[in-house]
Design an enzyme around this catalytic site. Sequence first.
Site, PDB file in Angstrom:
ATOM      1  N   CYS A  73      -8.459   3.262  33.594  1.00  0.00           N
ATOM      2  CA  CYS A  73      -9.762   3.357  32.923  1.00  0.00           C
ATOM      3  C   CYS A  73     -10.331   4.755  33.129  1.00  0.00           C
ATOM      4  CB  CYS A  73     -10.725   2.289  33.424  1.00  0.00           C
ATOM      5  SG  CYS A  73     -11.511   2.642  34.991  1.00  0.00           S
ATOM      6  N   GLU A  74     -10.979   5.244  32.087  1.00  0.00           N
ATOM      7  CA  GLU A  74     -11.490   6.611  32.157  1.00  0.00           C
ATOM      8  C   GLU A  74     -12.763   6.718  32.999  1.00  0.00           C
ATOM      9  OE1 GLU A  74     -11.909   7.521  28.007  1.00  0.00           O
ATOM     10  OE2 GLU A  74     -14.029   7.027  27.989  1.00  0.00           O
ATOM     11  N   HIS A  75     -13.357   5.593  33.365  1.00  0.00           N
ATOM     12  CA  HIS A  75     -14.578   5.647  34.165  1.00  0.00           C
ATOM     13  C   HIS A  75     -14.303   5.746  35.659  1.00  0.00           C
ATOM     14  CE1 HIS A  75     -16.387   3.459  30.512  1.00  0.00           C
ATOM     15  NE2 HIS A  75     -16.585   4.760  30.418  1.00  0.00           N
ATOM     16  N   HIS A  76     -13.232   5.080  36.116  1.00  0.00           N
ATOM     17  CA  HIS A  76     -12.949   5.044  37.555  1.00  0.00           C
ATOM     18  C   HIS A  76     -11.542   5.532  37.896  1.00  0.00           C
ATOM     19  CE1 HIS A  76     -15.925   1.843  36.641  1.00  0.00           C
ATOM     20  NE2 HIS A  76     -16.527   2.347  37.701  1.00  0.00           N
ATOM     21  N   GLN A 114     -10.603   0.193  27.061  1.00  0.00           N
ATOM     22  CA  GLN A 114      -9.770  -0.761  26.318  1.00  0.00           C
ATOM     23  C   GLN A 114     -10.096  -0.781  24.822  1.00  0.00           C
ATOM     24  OE1 GLN A 114      -9.389  -4.584  28.282  1.00  0.00           O
ATOM     25  NE2 GLN A 114      -8.930  -5.587  26.346  1.00  0.00           N
ATOM     26  N   HIS A 142      -9.132  -5.602  34.670  1.00  0.00           N
ATOM     27  CA  HIS A 142      -9.527  -4.261  35.089  1.00  0.00           C
ATOM     28  C   HIS A 142      -9.758  -4.203  36.598  1.00  0.00           C
ATOM     29  CE1 HIS A 142     -10.427  -2.456  31.021  1.00  0.00           C
ATOM     30  NE2 HIS A 142     -10.158  -3.722  30.735  1.00  0.00           N
ATOM     31  N   CYS A 144     -11.159  -1.985  38.240  1.00  0.00           N
ATOM     32  CA  CYS A 144     -12.501  -1.505  38.613  1.00  0.00           C
ATOM     33  C   CYS A 144     -13.498  -2.656  38.674  1.00  0.00           C
ATOM     34  CB  CYS A 144     -12.970  -0.382  37.687  1.00  0.00           C
ATOM     35  SG  CYS A 144     -13.105  -0.832  35.959  1.00  0.00           S
TER      36      CYS A 144
HETATM   37 ZN   LIG Z   1     -13.375   1.317  35.170  1.00  0.00          ZN
END
Ligand SMILES: [Zn+2]
Length: 182
Positions: A73-76, A114, A142, A144
């Site tokens: 995931c690009e956030h975490h 996603q 996920h 995260c």
């Molecule tokens: Zn994430």
Amino acid sequence: MSLEQQYTAILSQIGEDVTREGLVDTPKRAAKAMQYLCRGYQQTLEEVTNGALFSSDNSEMVLVKNIELYSLCEHHMLPFIGKAHVAYLPNGKVLGLSKVARIVDMYARRLQIQENLTRQIAEAVQQITDAAGVAVVIEAQHMCMMMRGVEKQNSSMVTSVMLGAFRENVATRAEFLGLVNK
Ligand SMILES: [Zn+2]
């Protein structure tokens, strides 16, 4: 600074002793693993499909189910793992079966959310095959969400993108979803 040196810095920042035996080669291994997990940046659609497009009179749905999917995931930058189901309605051309999986992989091996991953796969299949319609469903879990934050271990996320006939024709969409959920 090289990726390897940056991993040494990360280890030190999280409180590790970077000189202890078990960690001696960790920055090198971690850098290699991260480059592998993000190798999709080095690939192009033309390269992964490599001309595996064949003429065909078949206009019935082609569905590739349960394509394993591993992404970050690009956030975490934590993994999300699941399955992709990809269908298209040929319009004179069919794609080699393994190529559908390669398209999924190319986009999955980049930092993602996603929703965007689902759309990128659908648009790539559309672009390459010039199909009358493309449908993509992804179900994924996920890390995260599972390992941090709300720590929900059993929730999975489902995203879908329907293009062309799958969007416009209820029966076509229902046939696809029926096959996916079987
Ligand atoms: Zn994430």
